[in-house]
Design an enzyme around this catalytic site. Structure first.
Site, short mmCIF file in Angstrom:
data_model
loop_
_atom_site.label_atom_id
_atom_site.label_comp_id
_atom_site.label_asym_id
_atom_site.label_seq_id
_atom_site.Cartn_x
_atom_site.Cartn_y
_atom_site.Cartn_z
N SER A 126 0.79 -1.23 0.00
CA SER A 126 0.00 0.00 0.00
C SER A 126 0.82 1.28 0.00
CB SER A 126 -0.96 0.01 1.20
OG SER A 126 -2.02 -0.88 0.99
N LYS A 129 -0.27 3.61 -2.65
CA LYS A 129 -1.31 4.63 -2.52
C LYS A 129 -0.74 6.04 -2.39
CE LYS A 129 -4.80 1.58 -0.40
NZ LYS A 129 -4.04 0.34 -0.21
N SER A 183 -5.56 3.36 4.49
CA SER A 183 -5.21 2.41 3.44
C SER A 183 -6.41 1.64 2.90
CB SER A 183 -4.13 1.44 3.95
OG SER A 183 -3.21 1.11 2.95
#
Length: 355
Positions: A126, A129, A183
């Protein structure tokens, strides 16, 4: 004599059950075999538990008044991260970090204070992101535009859960907040899917931005990080953190401690995935966490320690809290050594195993 016969029978049935478990297909996570052994006598019902561990099975024995039941259960080993497979954890460093990859640099001078396997290219989970946020924020799209989560946003890669059900409608700004702070995978995917030109355009922009920033080791295939094909190096990620830190929106959203969104008649409370943002001993300007099994536990941060603005990158950490522990080790080390000699730089290299 009867006890010896019973023990011998128990061992035989245990061996047969263990053999059956080892021969079972790997796709079956749990298999069970039962064998009943009559006991000669027992005054009352008793219960006992015997555990025999092997690399692939665990044998449980439960005894009742009239019979003994032997169950052999196949244990599926934990999936190794790419870093573990490549042997990166064998690299040593003076702080005994649990992350196989680490990089700490001075944001202003670009001085490398600590490096460990910093050119290794690994899945980044993640941390992806953060680039998703860079593209969305930089596009100056309307943050109050309503976006609906669809079936296309449901994770088919890892089967991860989400509290954003299909049909949930939130603003682009709310989705960006959830993606960066907690997340949220469906939030991140919806942001990419609804970008002008569609998901393919969005991913191409992510890769183009990486190239423009000078991140040669980085590649993206989707906006969440669930795919292990989203990969980068610590060097590249440090570059990304510096670029992202220049955006006040990303600084605010990634360090937000909590956020509420209204979904129908419910109000959902979300919290930051990095507990250090609530710790008064830390001054964090930007951060992002990440985890998938292939990547291990990951963390990037911009923070100020002992008067210095630092960029920290930790990849492929072995335990759930070890990435935070590594950050704490670095903080204490920097605080105890405010002036660090360039020649004392802890540089540890490890070659990736190819093939």
């Amino acid at each position: 004599m009867s006890k010896q016969i019973f023990n011998r029978a128990l061992k035989i049935f245990g061996f047969l059950a263990l053999s059956a478990a080892l021969a079972a297909p790997a796709a079956n996570a749990v298999t069970a075999k039962r064998a009943i052994v009559k006991k000669p006598h027992s005054a009352k019902t008793t219960a006992s538990k015997k555990v025999v561990s092997t690399r692939k099975s665990v044998q449980f024995t439960a005894t009742t008044k009239s019979r003994t039941i032997i169950r052999a259960v196949t244990v599926v080993p934990a999936k190794l991260s790419f870093g573990q497979i490549a042997g990166l954890h064998s690299a040593q460093d003076l702080l005994d970090l649990k992350s196989s990859v680490a990089l700490v640099i001075d944001q202003d001078t670009r001085e490398v204070l600590l490096s460990k396997n910093d050119h290794a290219v690994l899945p980044i989970a993640s941390l992806t992101k953060l680039m998703t946020g860079v593209i969305i924020s930089g596009a100056k799209l309307p943050m109050d535009e309503m976006i609906t989560v669809t079936q296309d946003d449901v994770d088919t890669e890892k089967g991860s859960r989400s509290r954003l059900r299909v049909g949930t409608t939130l603003t682009r700004g709310e989705l960006l907040h959830l993606a960066l702070m907690s997340s949220e995978n469906r939030a991140a995917h919806a942001l990419g899917r609804t970008y002008p030109g569609g998901l393919a355009t969005f991913v191409s922009l992510m890769n183009a931005k990486a190239k423009m920033l000078g991140m040669p080791d980085t590649s993206y295939v989707e906006p969440t990080g669930l795919s292990s094909r989203n990969q980068s190096s610590a060097q590249d990620l440090a570059t990304l953190v510096i670029a992202a830190h220049g955006d006040p929106v990303l600084r605010e959203l990634t360090t937000s401690t909590g956020y509420q969104v209204a979904v129908g008649s419910q109000t959902l409370q979300y919290n930051n995935t990095n507990r250090l943002v609530k710790n008064p001993e830390w001054d964090i300007g930007l951060q992002k966490t990440g985890y998938i099994s292939e990547a291990g536990q990951c963390l990037v941060m911009q923070t100020k320690i002992a008067g210095r603005k630092l960029i920290m990158v930790f990849l492929d950490s072995a335990g759930k809290l070890s990435r935070l522990g590594d950050a704490e080790r670095v903080r204490r080390w920097v605080e105890s050594s405010p002036v660090i000699d360039h020649k004392a730089n802890m540089s540890v290299s490890a070659k990736l195993i190819n093939g």
